[in-house]
Design an enzyme around this catalytic site. Structure first.
Site, mmCIF file in Angstrom:
data_model
loop_
_atom_site.group_PDB
_atom_site.id
_atom_site.type_symbol
_atom_site.label_atom_id
_atom_site.label_comp_id
_atom_site.label_asym_id
_atom_site.label_seq_id
_atom_site.Cartn_x
_atom_site.Cartn_y
_atom_site.Cartn_z
ATOM 1 N N SER A 20 0.660 -1.115 0.421
ATOM 2 C CA SER A 20 0.435 0.239 -0.133
ATOM 3 C C SER A 20 0.723 1.003 -0.022
ATOM 4 O O SER A 20 1.874 1.275 0.544
ATOM 5 C CB SER A 20 -0.816 -0.390 1.042
ATOM 6 O OG SER A 20 0.137 0.246 2.502
ATOM 7 N N ASP A 21 0.243 2.357 -0.903
ATOM 8 C CA ASP A 21 1.064 3.227 -0.183
ATOM 9 C C ASP A 21 0.954 3.943 1.360
ATOM 10 O O ASP A 21 0.045 3.223 2.281
ATOM 11 C CB ASP A 21 0.200 4.764 -0.937
ATOM 12 C CG ASP A 21 1.735 5.551 -0.897
ATOM 13 O OD1 ASP A 21 2.402 6.293 0.082
ATOM 14 O OD2 ASP A 21 1.540 6.751 -2.154
ATOM 15 N N TRP A 22 1.579 4.827 1.851
ATOM 16 C CA TRP A 22 2.009 5.245 3.227
ATOM 17 C C TRP A 22 0.194 5.639 3.951
ATOM 18 O O TRP A 22 0.115 7.072 3.522
ATOM 19 C CB TRP A 22 2.853 5.283 4.101
ATOM 20 C CG TRP A 22 4.360 4.924 4.035
ATOM 21 C CD1 TRP A 22 4.423 5.149 4.797
ATOM 22 C CD2 TRP A 22 4.620 3.850 3.474
ATOM 23 N NE1 TRP A 22 5.537 3.831 5.451
ATOM 24 C CE2 TRP A 22 5.594 3.517 4.196
ATOM 25 C CE3 TRP A 22 4.354 2.837 1.755
ATOM 26 C CZ2 TRP A 22 6.844 2.485 3.623
ATOM 27 C CZ3 TRP A 22 4.931 2.372 1.905
ATOM 28 C CH2 TRP A 22 6.218 1.696 2.118
#
Ligand code: BGC
Length: 735
Positions: free
Chosen positions: A261-263
């Site tokens: 996932s992106d952060w």
């Protein structure tokens, strides 16, 4: 005989040891056997533990089984400094100063896959040395609007260019036992509302424009990881998106790596489970408590997932698929027997960075051949502009770096000129953030407002008596410029630079403009200055690379990876599409007409065209010849032409192939890039360039059939020095 006996003895001793070694620990065993073996040894808790972060940039391994943790780092331009376990603040290590490589726009501007390989190799070695097994990069989101604050992290507006450049980068990074995590999948083309904006795009634009670079990274580059984007597509966040992750990436493209996932890009446990996410990072837990000691167990893919599994409400088959992917990642990287040791902050990497920067610098304009600067005729050089001294490896968001050193343009120029001429520097303009840093606190900064007029007057006065004026400005990595988290407000240069350049040009006709930016800018002064250079963000060796081009040690060979429009409205996203949308969604009504495809369609003259870039020498293109005039679907046509260096200097030219479909059942771009070759020619040398064109280069993606279609009919191959400078054409028919 004796040798034989020793061997037998050794064999007898070690055989029982090997027999006891579990398959997953046997480096010689096939990858999938190792994965299955490890998987069946893991408890439910251990399986869930490897699917989410345990710190800002790491996730757990399986200590009981000797399976190591995963450690990630940004990416994409260098290996980021260490941060604290639970915080974004720097950990203040003293041995994490990296080589900063040029921004990816600079790499794309080299139009040289060999340079992309050098980039991947060098940054991969740095990541390996720092014991990272995932590098969070490269970024290949398409440049849709010049306002996007993150364009500098990407590879331009054209899917063919980005696809060809990303493949060697990924392959070479991964030779170090470090996974490249290609980002941000997909449709993350603006920073405004990036966390939720729902992108509405036709299948055709998705497949023709926005996906090809990702597909190439996965299928040709063999990327082991991919990062989901923050935004939504078809009402689902891209970090858990059935269409993008399960259908396209994993099913259609056969991706067997991890989706990271992106952060903070995960929003729901059940969707994350069902819709293709494998590893969760950066979640803000309850939205307020970022650093609670048990915050990681509150991640969507942590306790909540475990609970669903224990309650029998989550399918273990899906869990196992995710865990297999994480295990594959670890076996390919941390537990790979072929992993080299890497190297960090080396001279070799600095030189690689310099070569990349030099190959990417674009000579946009060079009237009266004012460049390269001839030091035998130049006694005084005035350098003007904040970007001549501002550190650009810092800032810009997550790609910000702690560089071992950074050669500024002024330092590079001074070093190159030495005693041959007098180099004087005046600032000419100042950005507010810089002023804040100067006076150390915001309050004081406000009191001491910048006197732009006085700064300008000082520079203009000094310009009058200089032999040459080098203006070094552009954008910077401050918020609202080339920086993550926000977009630019307009196409204009900030801090009244336009005014300053116009006045400098009036005061001194030998005013050269060198821009440091990752985006196109408007140039109302274009006709007033003889020479313009786009130098991008060049990293550690930026200033030396700029000096090498300005003084002619390097003959520029970069070409623009995106269009410089005259006005914002000349860009499709702003003219026909929607930007930035209504706060909830954004409709890509510009459809497939992104970048030069839009300007071609509307017959708009760009300020500087996609693919444009001059040299200190000249190239002559010969006649293009096709080996056949008709081809069938299974066939290919070979087009050849000769290119000659007609000047007196050695140089390199990027020969570009565009395809035009003369008559189609649906609107097609006037032309599309389908190939390019960068060739090096000594003065006077001539070379034959060959392009093979098959059906894939002729196809469009049909919204109706959901497939690529090459329609029979007439096509034209256009070969040129830029998208607006076609030098040779040849027609052929697809039967
Ligand atoms: C960015 C990613 C980056 C991550 C970790 C996010 O804000 O969008 O590109 O890799 O942070 O720093």
């Amino acid at each position: 005989m004796k040798k034989h006996l020793t061997f037998l003895l050794l064999w007898a001793i070690t055989l029982p040891l090997f027999a006891q070694t579990p398959v997953y620990l046997n480096p010689a065993a096939p990858l999938e056997d190792r994965v299955e073996d490890a998987l069946q040894r893991m408890t439910l808790e251990e399986k869930v533990a490897v699917l989410h972060a345990q710190s800002k940039f790491s996730s757990a391994g399986v200590p009981r089984l000797g399976i190591p943790e995963s450690w990630m780092s940004d990416g994409p331009h260098g290996v980021r400094a260490e941060v604290l376990w639970d915080e974004w603040y720097g950990a203040n290590w003293t041995n994490d100063s990296c080589i900063a490589f040029p921004a990816l726009t600079a790499l794309a501007a080299s139009w040289n896959p060999e340079v992309a390989a050098l980039y991947g190799k060098s940054i991969g070695e740095e990541a390996r040395y720092r014991n990272k097994n995932v590098l969070l990069g490269p970024g290949v989101n398409i440049y849709r609007t010049p306002l996007n604050g993150r364009n500098f992290e990407y590879m331009g507006e054209d899917p063919c260019l980005a696809a060809q450049m990303v493949v060697p980068y990924v392959r070479e990074v991964q030779k170090n036992g470090v996974a490249a995590c290609v980002k941000h999948f997909a449709l993350n083309n603006q920073e405004i509302d990036r966390g939720h904006v729902n992108v509405q795009v036709s299948d055709r634009a998705l497949y023709e424009i926005y996906l090809p670079a990702f597909k190439a990274a996965v299928q040709q580059g063999g990327a082991w990881a991919i990062m989901g984007a923050y935004n939504q597509y078809k009402d689902q966040h891209c970090c858990h998106n059935q269409y993008l992750l399960n259908d396209i990436l994993k099913r259609d493209w056969g991706f067997d790596g991890v989706v990271i996932s992106d952060w903070g890009g995960v929003h729901d446990t059940e969707q994350a489970i069902a819709n293709g996410l494998d590893m969760e990072f950066g979640t803000w837990t309850n939205g307020m408590d970022w650093s609670k000691s048990d915050s990681y167990s509150r991640y969507y893919m942590a306790q909540p997932y475990l609970q669903l599994l224990k309650d029998g409400r989550a399918d273990e088959k899906i869990l196992n698929d995710k865990v297999r992917r994480v295990l594959r990642l670890v076996f390919r990287t941390n537990m790979s027997p072929n992993r080299p040791y890497g190297s960090f902050g080396t001279q070799e990497h600095a030189e690689a960075g310099r070569r990349i920067a030099e190959e990417g610098i674009v000579l946009l304009q060079n009237n009266r051949n004012v460049l390269p600067i001839d030091l035998s005729k130049t006694k005084s050089i005035l350098v003007v502009g904040e970007n001549a001294v501002k550190r650009m490896t810092i800032g810009g968001g997550s790609s910000s770096l702690k560089a071992k050193y950074e050669a500024s343009p002024l330092a590079g120029i001074q070093a190159r000129v030495g005693n041959a001429a007098q180099v004087t520097y005046v600032k000419g303009y100042e950005s507010p953030a810089e002023r804040e840093q100067d006076v150390k606190n915001a309050q004081e900064a406000q009191l001491k407002t910048i006197d732009a007029k006085a700064l300008r007057a000082e520079a203009v006065e000094a310009a009058k008596s200089a032999d040459v004026v080098l203006f070094i400005g552009g954008l910077n990595k401050n918020g609202g410029q080339d920086c993550e988290g926000a977009d630019r407000a307009g196409l204009e240069l900030p801090y009244e630079q336009d005014l300053l350049i116009a006045e400098l040009a009036k005061a001194n006709p030998s005013t050269v403009v060198a821009l440091v930016s990752g985006n196109a800018v408007a140039m109302p002064w274009v006709a007033q200055v003889p020479a313009i250079v786009e130098a991008w963000y060049g990293g550690t060796e930026a200033g030396n690379a700029i000096a090498a081009v300005l003084f002619g040690d390097v003959n520029p060979s970069g070409k623009l990876p995106f269009t410089f429009p005259v006005r914002l409205q000349d860009n499709g996203a702003h003219a026909a599409g929607e930007y930035p949308g209504d706060g909830k969604s954004v409709a890509y009504r510009d459809d497939i007409f992104v970048g030069y495809r839009w300007l071609d369609k509307e017959k708009i003259k760009p300020l500087f065209a996609f693919g444009h870039g001059l040299s200190y020498t000249t190239f002559q293109y010969g006649k293009a010849v096709a080996d056949k005039s008709k081809i069938t679907a299974s066939d290919a046509v070979t087009v050849t032409l000769s290119v000659k260096n007609t000047g007196v200097r050695d140089g390199a030219e990027v020969v570009q192939l565009y395809i035009s479909d003369k008559k189609a059942s649906l609107p097609r771009p006037v032309k599309e890039l389908k190939g390019f070759k960068k060739i090096r020619l000594k003065a006077g040398e001539e070379q034959t360039v060959t392009f093979t064109i098959d059906q894939t280069a002729l196809s469009f993606y049909s919204n109706v059939n959901g497939a690529w279609v090459a329609e029979p009919g007439e096509f034209e191959a256009l070969i040129g020095a830029s998208s607006a400078d076609i030098r040779a054409t040849v027609k052929f028919v697809l039967q």
